[in-house]
Scaffold this motif. Structure first.
Motif, mmCIF file in Angstrom:
data_model
loop_
_atom_site.group_PDB
_atom_site.id
_atom_site.type_symbol
_atom_site.label_atom_id
_atom_site.label_comp_id
_atom_site.label_asym_id
_atom_site.label_seq_id
_atom_site.Cartn_x
_atom_site.Cartn_y
_atom_site.Cartn_z
ATOM 1 N N PRO A 1 37.397 36.954 41.381
ATOM 2 C CA PRO A 1 37.059 38.268 41.968
ATOM 3 C C PRO A 1 38.190 38.849 42.805
ATOM 4 O O PRO A 1 38.149 38.846 44.031
ATOM 5 C CB PRO A 1 35.832 37.939 42.834
ATOM 6 C CG PRO A 1 36.013 36.513 43.218
ATOM 7 C CD PRO A 1 36.702 35.843 42.076
ATOM 8 N N LEU A 2 39.208 39.363 42.140
ATOM 9 C CA LEU A 2 40.353 39.973 42.816
ATOM 10 C C LEU A 2 40.341 41.477 42.582
ATOM 11 O O LEU A 2 39.867 41.947 41.547
ATOM 12 C CB LEU A 2 41.659 39.376 42.293
ATOM 13 C CG LEU A 2 41.801 37.846 42.404
ATOM 14 C CD1 LEU A 2 43.053 37.372 41.669
ATOM 15 C CD2 LEU A 2 41.846 37.410 43.862
ATOM 16 N N THR A 3 40.909 42.218 43.506
ATOM 17 C CA THR A 3 40.959 43.683 43.386
ATOM 18 C C THR A 3 42.194 44.138 42.610
ATOM 19 O O THR A 3 42.132 45.079 41.828
ATOM 20 C CB THR A 3 41.000 44.327 44.794
ATOM 21 O OG1 THR A 3 39.876 43.847 45.536
ATOM 22 C CG2 THR A 3 40.928 45.839 44.728
ATOM 23 N N GLY A 4 43.324 43.454 42.824
ATOM 24 C CA GLY A 4 44.597 43.933 42.278
ATOM 25 C C GLY A 4 45.047 43.266 40.997
ATOM 26 O O GLY A 4 46.169 43.494 40.537
ATOM 27 N N ALA A 5 44.200 42.425 40.404
ATOM 28 C CA ALA A 5 44.515 41.788 39.113
ATOM 29 C C ALA A 5 43.205 41.598 38.356
ATOM 30 O O ALA A 5 42.163 41.358 38.957
ATOM 31 C CB ALA A 5 45.228 40.459 39.326
ATOM 32 N N LEU B 1 50.754 40.360 38.997
ATOM 33 C CA LEU B 1 50.364 40.183 40.398
ATOM 34 C C LEU B 1 51.004 41.248 41.292
ATOM 35 O O LEU B 1 51.026 41.100 42.512
ATOM 36 C CB LEU B 1 50.779 38.788 40.886
ATOM 37 C CG LEU B 1 50.267 37.578 40.091
ATOM 38 C CD1 LEU B 1 50.711 36.281 40.766
ATOM 39 C CD2 LEU B 1 48.751 37.598 39.935
ATOM 40 N N ALA B 2 51.507 42.322 40.684
ATOM 41 C CA ALA B 2 52.240 43.347 41.446
ATOM 42 C C ALA B 2 51.342 44.115 42.408
ATOM 43 O O ALA B 2 51.813 44.651 43.414
ATOM 44 C CB ALA B 2 52.930 44.316 40.491
ATOM 45 N N ASN B 3 50.034 44.185 42.099
ATOM 46 C CA ASN B 3 49.132 45.010 42.918
ATOM 47 C C ASN B 3 48.138 44.193 43.735
ATOM 48 O O ASN B 3 47.092 44.702 44.135
ATOM 49 C CB ASN B 3 48.369 45.987 42.004
ATOM 50 C CG ASN B 3 49.306 46.945 41.290
ATOM 51 O OD1 ASN B 3 50.187 47.526 41.920
ATOM 52 N ND2 ASN B 3 49.159 47.080 39.986
ATOM 53 N N LEU B 4 48.456 42.921 43.987
ATOM 54 C CA LEU B 4 47.553 42.111 44.808
ATOM 55 C C LEU B 4 47.411 42.719 46.199
ATOM 56 O O LEU B 4 48.375 43.178 46.803
ATOM 57 C CB LEU B 4 48.099 40.685 44.947
ATOM 58 C CG LEU B 4 48.123 39.788 43.708
ATOM 59 C CD1 LEU B 4 48.674 38.421 44.088
ATOM 60 C CD2 LEU B 4 46.748 39.661 43.069
ATOM 61 N N THR B 5 46.193 42.701 46.714
ATOM 62 C CA THR B 5 45.933 43.157 48.088
ATOM 63 C C THR B 5 46.083 41.971 49.042
ATOM 64 O O THR B 5 46.189 40.815 48.605
ATOM 65 C CB THR B 5 44.501 43.700 48.209
ATOM 66 O OG1 THR B 5 43.581 42.609 47.986
ATOM 67 C CG2 THR B 5 44.231 44.799 47.183
ATOM 68 N N GLY B 6 46.038 42.256 50.335
ATOM 69 C CA GLY B 6 46.065 41.182 51.336
ATOM 70 C C GLY B 6 44.903 40.219 51.142
ATOM 71 O O GLY B 6 45.064 39.001 51.247
ATOM 72 N N ASP B 7 43.723 40.773 50.845
ATOM 73 C CA ASP B 7 42.546 39.927 50.598
ATOM 74 C C ASP B 7 42.738 39.059 49.353
ATOM 75 O O ASP B 7 42.324 37.904 49.326
ATOM 76 C CB ASP B 7 41.278 40.788 50.436
ATOM 77 C CG ASP B 7 40.771 41.348 51.762
ATOM 78 O OD1 ASP B 7 41.234 40.857 52.825
ATOM 79 O OD2 ASP B 7 39.929 42.264 51.742
ATOM 80 N N ASP C 1 56.140 40.628 42.049
ATOM 81 C CA ASP C 1 54.878 39.997 42.451
ATOM 82 C C ASP C 1 54.619 40.226 43.935
ATOM 83 O O ASP C 1 55.519 40.039 44.757
ATOM 84 C CB ASP C 1 54.941 38.480 42.197
ATOM 85 C CG ASP C 1 54.655 38.119 40.756
ATOM 86 O OD1 ASP C 1 54.435 39.032 39.951
ATOM 87 O OD2 ASP C 1 54.642 36.910 40.446
ATOM 88 N N ALA C 2 53.378 40.576 44.251
ATOM 89 C CA ALA C 2 52.988 40.771 45.655
ATOM 90 C C ALA C 2 52.396 39.462 46.190
ATOM 91 O O ALA C 2 51.248 39.411 46.611
ATOM 92 C CB ALA C 2 51.980 41.910 45.767
ATOM 93 N N VAL C 3 53.194 38.379 46.138
ATOM 94 C CA VAL C 3 52.726 37.095 46.648
ATOM 95 C C VAL C 3 53.477 36.756 47.936
ATOM 96 O O VAL C 3 54.599 37.216 48.144
ATOM 97 C CB VAL C 3 52.900 35.943 45.622
ATOM 98 C CG1 VAL C 3 52.041 36.193 44.390
ATOM 99 C CG2 VAL C 3 54.353 35.750 45.223
ATOM 100 N N ASP C 4 52.838 35.973 48.785
ATOM 101 C CA ASP C 4 53.435 35.576 50.058
ATOM 102 C C ASP C 4 54.304 34.336 49.822
ATOM 103 O O ASP C 4 53.793 33.228 49.698
ATOM 104 C CB ASP C 4 52.329 35.280 51.080
ATOM 105 C CG ASP C 4 52.896 34.994 52.458
ATOM 106 O OD1 ASP C 4 54.131 34.834 52.581
ATOM 107 O OD2 ASP C 4 52.109 34.921 53.413
#
Length: 240
Positions: A9-13, A41-47, A74-77
């Motif tokens: 359940p992800l918003t950005g993928a 994973l370019a549009n992953l949110t903080g959540d 990729d929007a990964v930490d």
């Protein structure tokens, strides 16, 4: 109803799915939280990032070409997850849909397993040694990701139908993204065959038939690609 992995359940993928839950021999199933297959994973949110970290993801393997990673990073930490790029050049997404098109996707898959053995061996070495859950992805989580997934699930002893179903369902999960991509391509005047946005069971079936003819098993393929027997056993241990 046969089991098919559902997206997290992800918003950005849209197509991040666990390889766990597939039946194998002796009444066992593949392990959860070892491997995730994914789309961009370019549009992953903080959540989303928090969800993946809490899920156990500590390694992200990006299968895209360097130009793709630069255009949509990729929007990964990277402070809490190791990020590695192992480009698999499909000459479709990796050339932004402007390369020479194959006759269907299976033609590209066969070319890729033959031409990218060194890269695939490096990917599987990294997956075998990963601490925690490892996520690997391309742009749609369909083609390059589909090849890696097929090899992992075959190594685990998952039956062909389950592997083909796991591949085919991507088209359903990625439909909103594919429709958007097709509109953009048409407006740019680029002609791309419809099958580029499809995950027909026949595409994966043809690849697997080719693999059986030329390598017999996924294990034989990976050993020929340069993996050690020890690494193959490590992978099996993470899968089952």
């Amino acid at each position: 109803m046969d089991f098919i992995s559902q997206p997290l359940p992800l918003t950005g993928a849209y197509n991040v799915r666990d390889l766990g839950g597939y039946p194998v021999q002796e009444g066992k199933t593949t392990k959860y939280k070892s491997f995730l297959r994914a789309d961009s994973l370019a549009n992953l949110t903080g959540d989303d990032r928090k969800y993946l970290y809490d899920y156990g993801v500590r390694l992200v393997i990006d299968l895209r070409a360097e130009a793709e990673t630069q255009r949509n990073p990729d929007a990964v930490d990277r402070q809490v997850m190791e990020y590695m790029n192992f480009p698999l050049l499909d000459n479709i997404q990796s050339s932004f849909l402007q390369g020479k098109m194959p006759s269907d996707m299976s033609e590209m898959y066969i070319r890729l397993v033959e031409d990218s053995k060194t890269t695939l061996a490096a990917i599987f070495r990294k997956l075998a040694g990963a601490e925690g859950c490892a996520l690997y992805h391309c742009t749609a989580g369909k083609d390059r990701t589909g090849i890696v997934t097929m090899l992992l699930l075959k190594l685990a002893g998952v039956d062909d139908k389950s592997i083909i179903d796991d591949y085919s369902v991507t088209e359903k999960y990625m439909q909103p993204v594919f429709l958007e991509q097709q509109k953009m391509i048409q407006s740019a005047g680029i002609e791309v065959p419809d099958f580029v946005f499809q995950s027909k069971s026949s595409f994966m079936q043809k690849l697997m038939q080719y693999m059986y003819r030329h390598y017999e098993t996924a294990e034989d393929y990976l050993l020929q690609a340069g993996l050690s027997a020890h690494t193959v056993e490590q992978l099996k241990g993470k899968l089952v």
